[in-house]
Design an enzyme around this catalytic site. Structure first.
Site, PDB file in Angstrom:
ATOM      1  N   LYS A  34       0.876  -1.185   0.000  1.00 21.29           N
ATOM      2  CA  LYS A  34       0.000   0.000   0.000  1.00 21.29           C
ATOM      3  C   LYS A  34       0.898   1.215   0.000  1.00 21.29           C
ATOM      4  CE  LYS A  34      -4.364   0.115   0.870  1.00 21.29           C
ATOM      5  NZ  LYS A  34      -5.321  -0.610   0.107  1.00 21.29           N
TER       6      LYS A  34
HETATM    7  N1  GLU Z   1      -7.095  -0.416  -2.939  1.00 24.76           N
HETATM    8  C1  GLU Z   1      -7.848  -1.613  -3.147  1.00 24.76           C
HETATM    9  C2  GLU Z   1      -7.834  -2.477  -1.907  1.00 24.76           C
HETATM   10  O1  GLU Z   1      -7.632  -1.993  -0.833  1.00 24.76           O
HETATM   11  C3  GLU Z   1      -7.436  -2.341  -4.408  1.00 24.76           C
HETATM   12  C4  GLU Z   1      -6.025  -2.822  -4.455  1.00 24.76           C
HETATM   13  C5  GLU Z   1      -5.621  -3.359  -5.834  1.00 24.76           C
HETATM   14  O2  GLU Z   1      -6.458  -3.455  -6.694  1.00 24.76           O
HETATM   15  O3  GLU Z   1      -4.441  -3.668  -5.989  1.00 24.76           O
HETATM   16  O4  GLU Z   1      -8.094  -3.645  -1.945  1.00 24.76           O
END
Ligand code: GLU
Length: 419
Positions: free
Chosen positions: A107
């Site tokens: 993240k």
């Molecule tokens: N931000 C989204 C999540 O928390 C998607 C992450 C992604 O698609 O890599 O799952």
């Protein structure tokens, strides 16, 4: 440990140790599983519209590299810090492992309010952040995606920035791109669609009919708005809705299409209704069949968990329920059915995986293919979680997290410790 200090990382840590106790992970294996492999902090200098230069703090945490590249969203939010980013990366790991995607969790993001800057400034921040990250990411190293405060346009700028430095177009560097620049059909809708699909499964499980059922959706961004739309299509009445500007409650229900039209025109829900305004905290404890927290972490806490009057808690957000609240909800397991975040919102990263595969192969699928494959995977995962919860008489969250943690632990054990 202080690098990740803060309430959100503490929460991820507490959850992990609960799971580690349950599946019997020894102390000497725990840090290796929990602590992020890499944490990157960058300063992003950006020229603002008034000619001044501002420096924004950017982060990226790559939790583990055991199963493949890392994967996860990019969040633009004022209060973002390393602890929150690390917690979200850890949750991405369990989420990807639960769905059997070949990824570790990651993240990242920038501490900035994306609504307080111009479009040109947003583009400059996005491009500078990606440029600072180039040494640390790659289609087989770490693949970004949208999260709170970012969208398809930001992903297109990320992809363009990375590609300009490589001297060729590298669509597979990020997912959640616009379809017109290498994205997949059905990615934008995937998370909200997944939430609604799993709510439908949960309704079957507890014997609740969709028509006549009621839902409250907290958060009206990409996840909440699509979930509300899809639930509406299923015949569910949306009796409450909120975003960061306002909260509304009306037992007669709201038309999701009209809410969407208002947001498309005005940017937020503010001004949609004068009569139905409710205190945002009170919204969560109104009577409804389905409560969908689809905004930020830690909104279901020890203070309100005992007062929830829903039958299904569908966690569209990451980490909406604190461990203390979980303890309370666990005592009401027969009354409130939880679809835990790492299952409930996994539709997003699942379709991100489909997008990455399509980009690598340069072979694209129709929206029907994408959505069918998404539902098949969610269905399988839902059944796995329920079977485990029943077998061991544990909560759905404990079951889901245990499956995820076990997969990463087993892979680490089999690969062994280098050197
Ligand atoms: N931000 C989204 C999540 O928390 C998607 C992450 C992604 O698609 O890599 O799952």
């Amino acid at each position: 440990m202080s690098l990740y200090s803060g309430p959100v990382f503490e929460m991820a840590q507490t959850q992990f140790h609960t799971i580690a106790d349950y599946i019997g992970i020894k102390a000497d294996e725990r840090d290796r599983l929990l602590l992020p492999k890499r944490a990157i902090a960058v300063s992003c200098p950006v020229r603002m519209d008034d000619g001044s230069v501002k420096v924004f703090q950017g982060y990226r945490v790559q939790h583990h590299l055991t199963l493949g590249p890392t994967k996860g969203g990019t969040r633009f939010s004022t209060s973002l810090d390393m602890g929150e980013v690390a917690a979200l990366a850890v949750w991405m790991s369990w989420k990807c492992a639960l769905a059997e995607l070949p990824y570790g969790g990651a993240k990242g993001g920038v501490a900035i309010d994306p609504n307080a800057i111009s479009k040109r400034e947003l583009e400059a921040v996005s491009r500078r952040y990606m440029q600072e990250m180039i040494p640390f990411v790659g289609p087989h190293t770490d693949v970004m995606a949208p999260d709170m405060g970012t969208n398809e346009q930001v992903m297109a700028w990320f992809m363009d920035t990375y590609s300009m430095y490589q001297g060729r177009t590298v669509t597979e560097i990020v997912t959640g791109k616009p379809v017109a620049s290498g994205g997949t059909a059905g990615r934008r809708e995937a998370t909200g669609r997944g939430v609604a699909f799993l709510v439908a499964r949960a309704m079957q499980t507890i014997g609740l009919a969709a028509s006549g059922a009621t839902a409250i959706v907290q958060g009206f961004g990409n996840v909440g708005a699509i979930a509300a739309h899809e639930l509406g299509q299923m015949g569910v009445r949306i009796v409450g809705v909120s975003d960061h500007t306002v909260a509304y409650y009306d037992p007669k229900g709201f038309d999701p299409e009209m809410l969407n039209a208002h947001v498309a025109q005005h940017g937020t829900l503010l001004g949609y209704s004068q009569q139905s305004i409710i205190d945002p905290a009170a919204l969560l404890i109104q009577r409804c069949d389905i409560l969908v927290p689809a905004a930020v972490e830690r909104v279901i806490t020890a203070a309100n968990a005992g007062q929830l009057k829903c039958r299904i808690l569908a966690e569209g957000a990451n980490g909406p329920t604190t461990p203390e609240a979980d303890g309370i909800l666990d005592q009401h397991r027969d009354r409130i059915f939880i679809i835990p975040d790492i299952l409930c919102n996994s539709g997003g990263v699942i379709v991100s995986y489909f997008e990455w595969v399509q980009d690598l192969q340069q072979f694209f699928w129709s929206e029907t293919e994408v959505t069918d494959k998404l539902k098949t995977l969610l269905n399988r995962t839902y059944s796995k979680v329920l079977a485990r919860a029943e077998r061991d008489n544990v909560s759905n969250r404990t079951a889901a997290m245990a499956i995820g943690v076990e997969k990463v632990r087993d892979a680490k054990r089999l690969r062994g410790l280098f050197p």
